[in-house]
Write a protein that holds these residues in place. Structure first.
Motif, mmCIF file in Angstrom:
data_model
loop_
_atom_site.group_PDB
_atom_site.id
_atom_site.type_symbol
_atom_site.label_atom_id
_atom_site.label_comp_id
_atom_site.label_asym_id
_atom_site.label_seq_id
_atom_site.Cartn_x
_atom_site.Cartn_y
_atom_site.Cartn_z
ATOM 1 N N TRP A 41 -2.072 52.996 28.532
ATOM 2 C CA TRP A 41 -3.189 52.543 27.714
ATOM 3 C C TRP A 41 -3.771 53.718 26.938
ATOM 4 O O TRP A 41 -3.721 54.862 27.375
ATOM 5 C CB TRP A 41 -4.276 51.935 28.591
ATOM 6 C CG TRP A 41 -3.853 50.692 29.310
ATOM 7 C CD1 TRP A 41 -2.697 50.000 29.167
ATOM 8 C CD2 TRP A 41 -4.617 49.989 30.310
ATOM 9 N NE1 TRP A 41 -2.685 48.908 30.002
ATOM 10 C CE2 TRP A 41 -3.827 48.868 30.708
ATOM 11 C CE3 TRP A 41 -5.863 50.198 30.890
ATOM 12 C CZ2 TRP A 41 -4.287 47.969 31.684
ATOM 13 C CZ3 TRP A 41 -6.315 49.305 31.856
ATOM 14 C CH2 TRP A 41 -5.526 48.197 32.241
ATOM 15 N N ARG A 64 -10.207 47.264 28.142
ATOM 16 C CA ARG A 64 -9.423 48.323 28.772
ATOM 17 C C ARG A 64 -9.638 49.665 28.092
ATOM 18 O O ARG A 64 -9.795 50.705 28.746
ATOM 19 C CB ARG A 64 -7.938 47.959 28.723
ATOM 20 C CG ARG A 64 -7.522 46.823 29.643
ATOM 21 C CD ARG A 64 -6.122 46.366 29.322
ATOM 22 N NE ARG A 64 -5.586 45.442 30.318
ATOM 23 C CZ ARG A 64 -4.456 44.776 30.179
ATOM 24 N NH1 ARG A 64 -3.731 44.937 29.078
ATOM 25 N NH2 ARG A 64 -4.033 43.960 31.131
ATOM 26 N N HIS A 92 -4.260 49.575 37.024
ATOM 27 C CA HIS A 92 -3.227 50.109 36.128
ATOM 28 C C HIS A 92 -3.142 51.616 36.312
ATOM 29 O O HIS A 92 -4.130 52.283 36.646
ATOM 30 C CB HIS A 92 -3.567 49.774 34.674
ATOM 31 C CG HIS A 92 -2.459 50.045 33.717
ATOM 32 N ND1 HIS A 92 -2.301 51.262 33.098
ATOM 33 C CD2 HIS A 92 -1.430 49.271 33.273
ATOM 34 C CE1 HIS A 92 -1.238 51.227 32.310
ATOM 35 N NE2 HIS A 92 -0.687 50.037 32.403
#
Length: 209
Positions: A41, A64, A92
């Motif tokens: 990300w 996110r 994550h």
């Protein structure tokens, strides 16, 4: 035939030339030698303590990015109030790595997580549960006391000026603040009061053992 015979020779007979015709070029479709790296990300492009404007978002991907930006720029404390550690948002490797960097940056850095329900994370597993076991002196996860009023929103507080707030915890719609000490202090006070009344959940303890 004698060795003095002028027709005698040790040389091998000369063979006629062979004409070679190339059939052309062929493409070989070999599989890749390496696998693609795991998806990473990217944080939102805003700066803690500098970006003044409120940053609104309406989707999971933007939530996110803001969460990762706040986790990655905090220097002293992080406080997360979440219904159940929301795996789509917080389970994550990018989130885990940001938390590890924060916790190891200074011995006094502290990450506290307060949950409404721990059963989902315990049953399904969660990266932050494992991290709290490894770095238990700097990271704690607790459960809200059932007799203490629940918060009406989910939020993440970074230091004394940044926050990400989702007014409806079941929706990825909300706003991020990068330089709003007033609102951040209010959220931090609410978190601290709930934390002081929170519980160490038995299911969570059994997971960490």
């Amino acid at each position: 035939m004698s060795a003095d015979d002028p027709d005698h020779s040790d040389a091998a007979p000369e063979l006629p030339a062979i004409e070679f015709l190339s059939p052309g070029r062929f493409l070989v479709d070999n599989p890749p030698t390496t696998q693609n790296p795991p998806d990473q990300w990217q944080p939102a492009p805003f700066v803690l303590r500098e970006t003044m404007a409120i940053q609104r978002f309406e989707c999971l991907d933007d939530a996110r990015r803001h969460a990762l930006a706040l986790l990655g720029q905090a220097h002293r404390s992080l406080s997360l109030y979440s219904p159940d550690l929301e795996p789509p948002l917080y389970n994550h490797s990018s989130i885990q790595q940001a938390c590890v960097r924060f916790l190891l940056a200074h011995p006094r850095n502290r990450l506290r997580v307060l949950l409404e329900d721990t059963s989902r994370a315990v049953k399904q597993g969660h990266r932050l549960l494992g991290l709290s076991r490894r770095l238990s002196s700097n990271m704690q996860i607790r459960k809200r006391h059932p007799e203490y009023p629940a918060h009406t929103c989910a939020f993440l507080v970074a230091d004394d000026c940044g926050a990400m707030v989702r007014p409806e915890p079941d929706q990825m719609i909300g706003y991020a603040l990068y330089n709003d000490p007033g609102r951040t202090r209010q959220l931090q006070r609410e978190f601290d009061t709930a934390w002081d009344h929170s519980l160490s959940d038995p299911d969570l303890r059994s997971f960490l053992l």
